[in-house]
Design a protein around this motif. Structure first.
Motif, mmCIF file in Angstrom:
data_model
loop_
_atom_site.group_PDB
_atom_site.id
_atom_site.type_symbol
_atom_site.label_atom_id
_atom_site.label_comp_id
_atom_site.label_asym_id
_atom_site.label_seq_id
_atom_site.Cartn_x
_atom_site.Cartn_y
_atom_site.Cartn_z
ATOM 1 N N ARG A 1 0.847 -1.191 0.000
ATOM 2 C CA ARG A 1 0.000 0.000 0.000
ATOM 3 C C ARG A 1 0.884 1.243 0.000
ATOM 4 N NH1 ARG A 1 -2.915 3.187 3.993
ATOM 5 N NH2 ARG A 1 -1.834 2.029 5.645
ATOM 6 N N ILE A 2 0.518 2.237 -0.813
ATOM 7 C CA ILE A 2 1.257 3.491 -0.914
ATOM 8 C C ILE A 2 0.509 4.562 -0.119
ATOM 9 C CG2 ILE A 2 2.256 5.184 -2.470
ATOM 10 C CD1 ILE A 2 3.396 2.386 -2.806
ATOM 11 N N THR A 3 1.236 5.327 0.700
ATOM 12 C CA THR A 3 0.636 6.422 1.477
ATOM 13 C C THR A 3 1.440 7.694 1.219
ATOM 14 O OG1 THR A 3 2.000 6.056 3.444
ATOM 15 C CG2 THR A 3 -0.053 4.786 3.260
ATOM 16 N N GLU A 4 0.966 8.786 1.798
ATOM 17 C CA GLU A 4 1.673 10.055 1.659
ATOM 18 C C GLU A 4 3.019 10.022 2.364
ATOM 19 O OE1 GLU A 4 -0.879 13.069 3.118
ATOM 20 O OE2 GLU A 4 -2.306 12.927 1.441
ATOM 21 N N GLN A 5 3.175 9.132 3.353
ATOM 22 C CA GLN A 5 4.430 9.026 4.081
ATOM 23 C C GLN A 5 5.448 8.124 3.373
ATOM 24 O OE1 GLN A 5 1.396 8.797 5.731
ATOM 25 N NE2 GLN A 5 1.635 10.954 6.382
ATOM 26 N N THR A 6 5.042 7.449 2.309
ATOM 27 C CA THR A 6 5.968 6.573 1.597
ATOM 28 C C THR A 6 7.031 7.409 0.868
ATOM 29 O OG1 THR A 6 4.219 4.924 1.247
ATOM 30 C CG2 THR A 6 6.193 4.762 -0.133
ATOM 31 N N GLN A 7 8.292 7.122 1.109
ATOM 32 C CA GLN A 7 9.396 7.845 0.478
ATOM 33 C C GLN A 7 9.883 7.075 -0.743
ATOM 34 O OE1 GLN A 7 12.456 8.478 3.384
ATOM 35 N NE2 GLN A 7 11.147 9.703 4.746
ATOM 36 N N VAL A 8 10.101 7.822 -1.838
ATOM 37 C CA VAL A 8 10.586 7.209 -3.079
ATOM 38 C C VAL A 8 11.921 7.860 -3.424
ATOM 39 C CG1 VAL A 8 10.106 6.755 -5.515
ATOM 40 C CG2 VAL A 8 8.219 6.815 -3.855
ATOM 41 N N THR A 9 12.931 7.036 -3.677
ATOM 42 C CA THR A 9 14.261 7.563 -4.010
ATOM 43 C C THR A 9 14.822 6.815 -5.213
ATOM 44 O OG1 THR A 9 15.383 6.008 -2.525
ATOM 45 C CG2 THR A 9 14.730 8.147 -1.594
ATOM 46 N N ARG A 10 15.812 7.459 -5.857
ATOM 47 C CA ARG A 10 16.523 6.834 -6.969
ATOM 48 C C ARG A 10 17.975 7.275 -6.889
ATOM 49 N NH1 ARG A 10 14.232 6.516 -13.003
ATOM 50 N NH2 ARG A 10 15.117 4.452 -13.403
ATOM 51 N N GLY A 11 18.850 6.333 -6.704
ATOM 52 C CA GLY A 11 20.266 6.653 -6.570
ATOM 53 C C GLY A 11 20.545 7.517 -5.353
ATOM 54 N N GLY A 12 19.761 7.334 -4.315
ATOM 55 C CA GLY A 12 19.932 8.116 -3.098
ATOM 56 C C GLY A 12 19.301 9.489 -3.152
ATOM 57 N N GLN A 13 18.678 9.848 -4.294
ATOM 58 C CA GLN A 13 18.047 11.149 -4.436
ATOM 59 C C GLN A 13 16.526 10.993 -4.424
ATOM 60 O OE1 GLN A 13 19.770 13.996 -4.471
ATOM 61 N NE2 GLN A 13 21.675 12.803 -4.295
ATOM 62 N N PRO A 14 15.815 11.987 -3.951
ATOM 63 C CA PRO A 14 14.354 11.900 -3.934
ATOM 64 C C PRO A 14 13.797 11.736 -5.340
ATOM 65 C CG PRO A 14 15.112 13.686 -2.537
ATOM 66 C CD PRO A 14 16.305 13.223 -3.310
ATOM 67 N N ALA A 15 12.769 10.920 -5.455
ATOM 68 C CA ALA A 15 12.105 10.696 -6.741
ATOM 69 C C ALA A 15 10.603 10.677 -6.499
ATOM 70 C CB ALA A 15 12.579 9.391 -7.374
ATOM 71 N N SER A 16 9.839 10.450 -7.571
ATOM 72 C CA SER A 16 8.376 10.444 -7.451
ATOM 73 C C SER A 16 7.840 9.074 -7.838
ATOM 74 C CB SER A 16 7.759 11.508 -8.360
ATOM 75 O OG SER A 16 8.020 11.200 -9.728
ATOM 76 N N LEU A 17 6.626 8.814 -7.384
ATOM 77 C CA LEU A 17 5.991 7.526 -7.679
ATOM 78 C C LEU A 17 5.720 7.374 -9.167
ATOM 79 C CD1 LEU A 17 4.798 4.966 -6.367
ATOM 80 C CD2 LEU A 17 2.607 6.177 -6.256
ATOM 81 N N GLN A 18 5.545 8.495 -9.876
ATOM 82 C CA GLN A 18 5.256 8.431 -11.317
ATOM 83 C C GLN A 18 6.442 7.872 -12.111
ATOM 84 O OE1 GLN A 18 4.565 10.982 -9.390
ATOM 85 N NE2 GLN A 18 2.303 10.999 -9.450
ATOM 86 N N GLN A 19 7.627 7.895 -11.530
ATOM 87 C CA GLN A 19 8.803 7.372 -12.223
ATOM 88 C C GLN A 19 8.859 5.846 -12.181
ATOM 89 O OE1 GLN A 19 11.438 10.271 -9.935
ATOM 90 N NE2 GLN A 19 12.521 10.198 -11.922
#
Length: 205
Positions: free
Chosen positions: A161-179
């Protein structure tokens, strides 16, 4: 005639001399016993009055001394009472200070105990959270704004389940769920909340 006049003058002179001698004899007459007793009584009365006066003066002075002594005793008693009160106040101040120190020590001990309990609770909570946190790695099978399905290397399928508190990163940098798209390799950390796996962190590879 002349002889008679001379004889009369002599007799008159003799009478005058006798009178003078008689007067001197009366002035030097010793006092009678009654007169002496009266004089002695007067002297005794005078001495008695003087003695009474002296006794009265002595009594007045004695009373004055007694009054002064009483005042001195009262003053001493007041001084002793004042000293007793001062000592009592000092003793009460010492006891109050000791009581304050004991209370401060007790409060410090209570604070330390509460701090220790809070630390233990935090450690237990962290340990519980660590034990509840799980990790899954695999390929994304499907993704929506609210849910992400991952297939592991052994083919196990898990929905997160995805919530507003779920953190998304890529290569240690912040990313978005749309990626994140189907086929994206991810590593997700999740916890069981109300019996449902909830993603807390998603790392895209």
């Amino acid at each position: 005639m002349a002889r008679a006049i001379g004889t009369g003058a002599a007799v008159l002179a003799a009478l005058l001399l006798a009178g003078c001698q008689g007067g001197e004899g009366e002035a030097q007459r010793p006092a009678t016993p009654a007169e002496q007793a009266e004089a002695a009584q007067k002297e005794a009365h005078k001495a008695l009055e003087q003695a009474r006066t002296a006794q009265q003066d002595a009594m007045e002075k004695q009373e004055a001394v007694a009054g002064a002594q009483q005042q001195l005793e009262e003053a001493r008693a007041e001084v002793e009472e004042a000293e007793r009160r001062v000592e009592q106040a000092r003793q009460e101040a010492r006891e109050a200070q000791l009581q304050a120190q004991r209370q401060a020590q007790q409060a410090q001990q209570v604070a330390q105990a509460a701090q220790q309990r809070a630390l233990e609770a935090q450690q237990q909570q962290a340990a519980g959270a660590a034990s509840q946190a799980q990790v899954v790695a695999g390929q994304v099978a499907s993704v929506t704004p609210r849910q992400l399905r991952v297939v592991g290397p052994q083919g196990n399928d898990i929905a997160l389940r995805i919530t507003e508190q779920t953190q998304v990163t890529r290569g240690g940098q912040p990313a978005s769920l749309q990626q994140i798209t189907e086929g994206t390799q991810i590593r997700a950390s999740y916890e069981l909340q109300a019996g449902e796996a909830t993603a807390t962190r998603i790392e895209m590879r």
